[in-house]
Design a protein around this motif. Sequence first.
Motif, mmCIF file in Angstrom:
data_model
loop_
_atom_site.group_PDB
_atom_site.id
_atom_site.type_symbol
_atom_site.label_atom_id
_atom_site.label_comp_id
_atom_site.label_asym_id
_atom_site.label_seq_id
_atom_site.Cartn_x
_atom_site.Cartn_y
_atom_site.Cartn_z
ATOM 1 N N ILE A 191 0.741 -1.223 0.018
ATOM 2 C CA ILE A 191 -0.097 -0.039 -0.092
ATOM 3 C C ILE A 191 0.721 1.239 0.078
ATOM 4 C CG2 ILE A 191 -0.220 0.259 2.518
ATOM 5 C CD1 ILE A 191 -3.381 0.765 1.991
ATOM 6 N N GLY A 192 0.309 2.233 -0.277
ATOM 7 C CA GLY A 192 1.199 3.734 -0.520
ATOM 8 C C GLY A 192 2.245 3.446 -1.431
ATOM 9 N N GLY A 193 3.533 3.908 -1.130
ATOM 10 C CA GLY A 193 4.440 3.731 -2.053
ATOM 11 C C GLY A 193 4.853 2.474 -2.535
ATOM 12 N N SER A 194 4.316 1.565 -1.894
ATOM 13 C CA SER A 194 4.643 0.051 -2.200
ATOM 14 C C SER A 194 3.484 -0.546 -3.387
ATOM 15 C CB SER A 194 4.479 -0.830 -1.163
ATOM 16 O OG SER A 194 5.444 -0.605 -0.122
ATOM 17 N N THR A 216 6.501 -4.323 1.833
ATOM 18 C CA THR A 216 6.484 -3.563 2.833
ATOM 19 C C THR A 216 7.932 -3.230 3.512
ATOM 20 O OG1 THR A 216 5.506 -3.174 5.222
ATOM 21 C CG2 THR A 216 5.473 -5.456 4.459
ATOM 22 N N LYS A 217 8.192 -1.943 3.339
ATOM 23 C CA LYS A 217 9.573 -1.566 3.986
ATOM 24 C C LYS A 217 9.816 -1.754 5.443
ATOM 25 C CE LYS A 217 13.045 1.721 4.239
ATOM 26 N NZ LYS A 217 13.635 3.270 4.030
ATOM 27 N N SER A 218 8.405 -1.415 6.168
ATOM 28 C CA SER A 218 8.687 -1.267 7.463
ATOM 29 C C SER A 218 8.415 -2.896 7.915
ATOM 30 C CB SER A 218 7.480 -0.470 8.142
ATOM 31 O OG SER A 218 6.257 -0.762 7.836
ATOM 32 N N THR A 249 3.372 -2.602 8.480
ATOM 33 C CA THR A 249 1.854 -1.896 7.864
ATOM 34 C C THR A 249 0.736 -3.013 7.886
ATOM 35 O OG1 THR A 249 3.370 -0.744 6.615
ATOM 36 C CG2 THR A 249 0.734 -0.706 6.090
ATOM 37 N N GLY A 271 9.034 4.966 1.216
ATOM 38 C CA GLY A 271 7.940 4.267 0.040
ATOM 39 C C GLY A 271 7.680 4.928 -1.077
ATOM 40 N N ARG A 272 7.597 6.142 -0.964
ATOM 41 C CA ARG A 272 6.819 7.134 -2.217
ATOM 42 C C ARG A 272 8.283 7.479 -3.024
ATOM 43 N NH1 ARG A 272 6.722 9.784 2.463
ATOM 44 N NH2 ARG A 272 7.846 11.727 2.751
ATOM 45 N N GLN A 328 0.490 11.026 -4.051
ATOM 46 C CA GLN A 328 1.261 10.691 -2.847
ATOM 47 C C GLN A 328 2.636 11.361 -2.682
ATOM 48 O OE1 GLN A 328 3.066 7.050 -2.706
ATOM 49 N NE2 GLN A 328 3.038 6.883 -0.340
ATOM 50 N N GLU A 339 2.569 13.659 0.484
ATOM 51 C CA GLU A 339 3.269 13.130 1.793
ATOM 52 C C GLU A 339 4.550 13.760 1.891
ATOM 53 O OE1 GLU A 339 1.884 8.771 2.103
ATOM 54 O OE2 GLU A 339 3.766 8.782 2.737
ATOM 55 N N GLN A 359 7.116 11.057 7.108
ATOM 56 C CA GLN A 359 5.881 11.111 7.142
ATOM 57 C C GLN A 359 5.085 10.811 8.515
ATOM 58 O OE1 GLN A 359 7.431 8.962 4.897
ATOM 59 N NE2 GLN A 359 7.916 7.686 6.665
ATOM 60 N N VAL A 375 1.421 10.176 8.531
ATOM 61 C CA VAL A 375 0.997 8.567 8.178
ATOM 62 C C VAL A 375 1.140 7.793 9.592
ATOM 63 C CG1 VAL A 375 1.474 6.782 6.762
ATOM 64 C CG2 VAL A 375 1.545 9.088 5.824
ATOM 65 N N LYS A 428 -0.932 5.122 11.610
ATOM 66 C CA LYS A 428 -0.804 3.659 11.609
ATOM 67 C C LYS A 428 -0.803 3.465 13.268
ATOM 68 C CE LYS A 428 2.367 2.928 7.752
ATOM 69 N NZ LYS A 428 3.594 2.548 6.979
HETATM 70 O O1 PA5 Z 1 5.909 6.872 1.485
HETATM 71 C C1 PA5 Z 1 5.845 6.272 2.373
HETATM 72 O O2 PA5 Z 1 6.866 5.820 3.254
HETATM 73 C C2 PA5 Z 1 4.464 5.550 2.849
HETATM 74 O O3 PA5 Z 1 3.311 6.036 2.142
HETATM 75 C C3 PA5 Z 1 4.705 4.167 2.583
HETATM 76 O O4 PA5 Z 1 4.861 3.758 1.365
HETATM 77 C C4 PA5 Z 1 3.353 3.389 3.060
HETATM 78 O O5 PA5 Z 1 3.033 3.814 4.524
HETATM 79 C C5 PA5 Z 1 3.483 1.832 3.225
HETATM 80 O O6 PA5 Z 1 4.677 1.450 3.970
HETATM 81 P P1 PA5 Z 1 5.352 0.081 4.253
HETATM 82 O O7 PA5 Z 1 6.248 0.225 2.750
HETATM 83 O O8 PA5 Z 1 6.201 0.141 5.260
HETATM 84 O O9 PA5 Z 1 4.375 -0.953 4.081
#
Ligand code: PA5
Length: 462
Positions: free
Chosen positions: A82-85, A142-144, A147, A204-205, A284, A288, A424, A427, A431
């Motif tokens: 989701i988001g940048g992913s 997902t980087k983190s 999520t 992410g973005r 985004q 963001e 961010q 955001v 979360k």
């Molecule tokens: O730009 C960002 O860092 C965020 O929008 C992330 O892409 C988004 O919250 C998803 O995060 P993650 O890749 O940790 O799941």
Amino acid sequence: MLKFDFNNMMQNYVGADGFTDADLKAAEVEARAAYDKFAARRGTGMTEWADLPYTQDAVVEDILACAEDIRKNYDNFVVLGIGGSALGPIAVFTALCHFRYNDLPAGKRGVKFFVEDNVDPERMLALLDVIDVRRTVFNVITKSGATSETMSQYLIIADILKKEVGEEWNKHIIATTSEKKGNLIKLAKKEGFKTFYIPDGVGGRFSELCPVGLLPAAVLGIDIKGLLAGAAAMDKRCADGDMKKNPALMAAVLQYLSMKRGKNISVMMPYADSLKYMADWYCQLWGESLGKAVDLAGNTVHTGQTPVKSLGVTDQHSQVQLYTEGPFDKVITLIGVEKFRGDVTIADGAEEFPDVNFLCGHTMGELINTERVATEYALTRSGHVNNTVMLPEVNAESVGELLMFFQLQTAYCGELLGIDTFNQPGVEEGKNATYALFDRKGYEAKKAELDAAPEKDGKYIV
Ligand code: PA5
């Protein structure tokens, strides 16, 4: 080569709301300082994205081999993120694959492609109705590794795979995540998933040009080396602190000066359906990155421009009335394409109706581009500042250029605003509140804070 045309940001063309050469001259020192600050930051902190076109030779080979294997052995490829992913993979897929890609007969396409970002249960059920999980690879991005949306999707899919596939279920999952942090990497090691890493300094973005975007693109048969080459070409064109020679810096300065004049809305309006989701990705990136409460010195600034997506010509019949006659609070960016990859001639058949017949013999490509020029004219005539990003054609190189152009524009604009472009906190707040509401361990203080918030009053609900 991408061209940035800002004639209609200038007073000579658009009238009172535009800028003069003197305004640009006055901004030169600030522009150069922003350029220098970003140049000094490059290679540190969260700016590693800028070097992605140059640093991934080995990763690209690994991605291409993995993509080849998926194309040979599976029918579907599903991104869970989701988001940048998600927004980058969707934007590049839409830009560079057939418009009806999934509907093409099997011989005319590769594996079917899905990006599942939202956690709407009906959407998940619908996906499961159209794929056979035994013939599917799921790319969990997902980087983190934390999520909630992505991890819940992962858990649902892992459970189904274990039941449907049995012992080898782990071959159906590829994890794209941080090498060092988060739960997904721990799970990947425990379960033995194929893994790609998101570099620490890539948020992410800003992640479309790392494995987040490159693996899905390669699975789709997109020329990922071309994407990276286009991004590198744009990066090199922007290696100059003189904004007259650096298109992304010029674009950033114009947005920044517009913000200072109260233009708090940035409309992104591609005139090509293939670039429709590029506007989503941009929203985004811009929103963001620049929407921040405090600047780097700790002052409260509440800065940023609200990004709005629009599609030419579709939204000429929806939003353009507002853009031409509404408040002077927007900068409108059109994206044009000189040559479409295919074209369709408008057939004869209305000889006795001159009001329709004028279209005959022209192509749809001519029509959409003429309408773009007409919209530019209408905006300019009504005194609304606008600019146009022109691509010669939509292909891997030009999409790479476009991605890098907007990323650099965003980074320069963040420097001009004096903010942290790459965090961010807004955001994260959402979360963390979700974790607390679900009683996640470690979020007790946040839960107490939420519990202490005033209850909603029925008298304000009708
Ligand atoms: O730009 C960002 O860092 C965020 O929008 C992330 O892409 C988004 O919250 C998803 O995060 P993650 O890749 O940790 O799941």
